[in-house]
Scaffold this active site. Structure first.
Site, PDB file in Angstrom:
ATOM      1  N   SER A  40       0.802  -1.228   0.000  1.00 12.93           N
ATOM      2  CA  SER A  40       0.000   0.000   0.000  1.00 12.93           C
ATOM      3  C   SER A  40       0.836   1.281   0.000  1.00 12.93           C
ATOM      4  CB  SER A  40      -0.966   0.025   1.179  1.00 12.93           C
ATOM      5  OG  SER A  40      -0.271   0.238   2.391  1.00 12.93           O
ATOM      6  N   LYS A  81       0.892   4.689   6.839  1.00  5.99           N
ATOM      7  CA  LYS A  81       0.302   5.494   5.759  1.00  5.99           C
ATOM      8  C   LYS A  81       0.914   6.889   5.794  1.00  5.99           C
ATOM      9  CE  LYS A  81      -2.647   2.183   4.897  1.00  5.99           C
ATOM     10  NZ  LYS A  81      -2.441   1.279   3.802  1.00  5.99           N
TER      11      LYS A  81
END
Length: 184
Positions: A40, A81
């Protein structure tokens, strides 16, 4: 002679106990290792990269836009993230461009991935309210996205992240040894 050996043994035991206590304190309160799990954050971070999380940074400073953070996500898993929205920000993506409070913001860290998709859209259009039911990022929350926007479970799926769930700032990749660097 026996007294000397006992004294020497005691000194070694004390040194080991102090070293273990320091290692525990550093690991628990200051820095911790984390392993990147998944793609990701590609191409910035790769599956299996090992990083150091600075746990103390956000006790001294506020998170900044584009910091890479590690946080406790719903379901008991830790996610890594990138901070896109800060408290009070209006966030929108339109034509693969980030708009913060109505102004376009460049995301240089996506240049390589956009080249790989050769003109295809990397980040689908959305407004913050569409994905979080909020018009602005709430106080004490962050809006986060993975760099690999097409393959990331992030604030578009789980909502904004409370700042008290943030473990720290991930910045130094220490493994694999050939990839040692500061992540940006």
């Amino acid at each position: 002679m026996e007294k000397e050996n006992t004294s020497s043994s005691w000194e070694w035991i004390k040194a080991i106990v102090i070293a273990l206590a320091l290692a525990f304190l550093i690991r628990y309160f200051l820095f911790a290792p984390i392993v990147v799990d998944g793609e990701s954050m590609s191409p910035t971070l790769h599956n299996g990269d090992r990083m150091i999380v600075n746990k103390i940074s956000y006790t001294l400073f506020e998170p900044e836009r584009f910091d890479i953070v590690v946080f406790h996500a719903p379901g008991g898993k830790d996610y890594i993230k990138r901070v896109i929205g800060l408290p009070g920000d209006e966030i929108e993506y339109r034509s693969d461009t980030l708009y913060v409070n109505g102004e376009p913001v460049e995301e240089r860290f996506l240049d390589e991935l956009k080249e790989n998709y050769q003109g295809e859209t990397l980040t689908n259009n959305f407004e913050l309210v569409d994905v979080t039911n909020e018009f602005v990022v709430p106080e004490d929350h962050l809006f986060v996205l993975g760099d690999n926007r097409r393959h990331s479970k992030d604030s578009r799926d789980i909502g904004t992240v409370p700042t008290d769930k943030v473990i720290g700032k991930a910045s130094v990749i220490f493994w694999p040894i050939t990839e040692v660097r500061v992540a940006k």
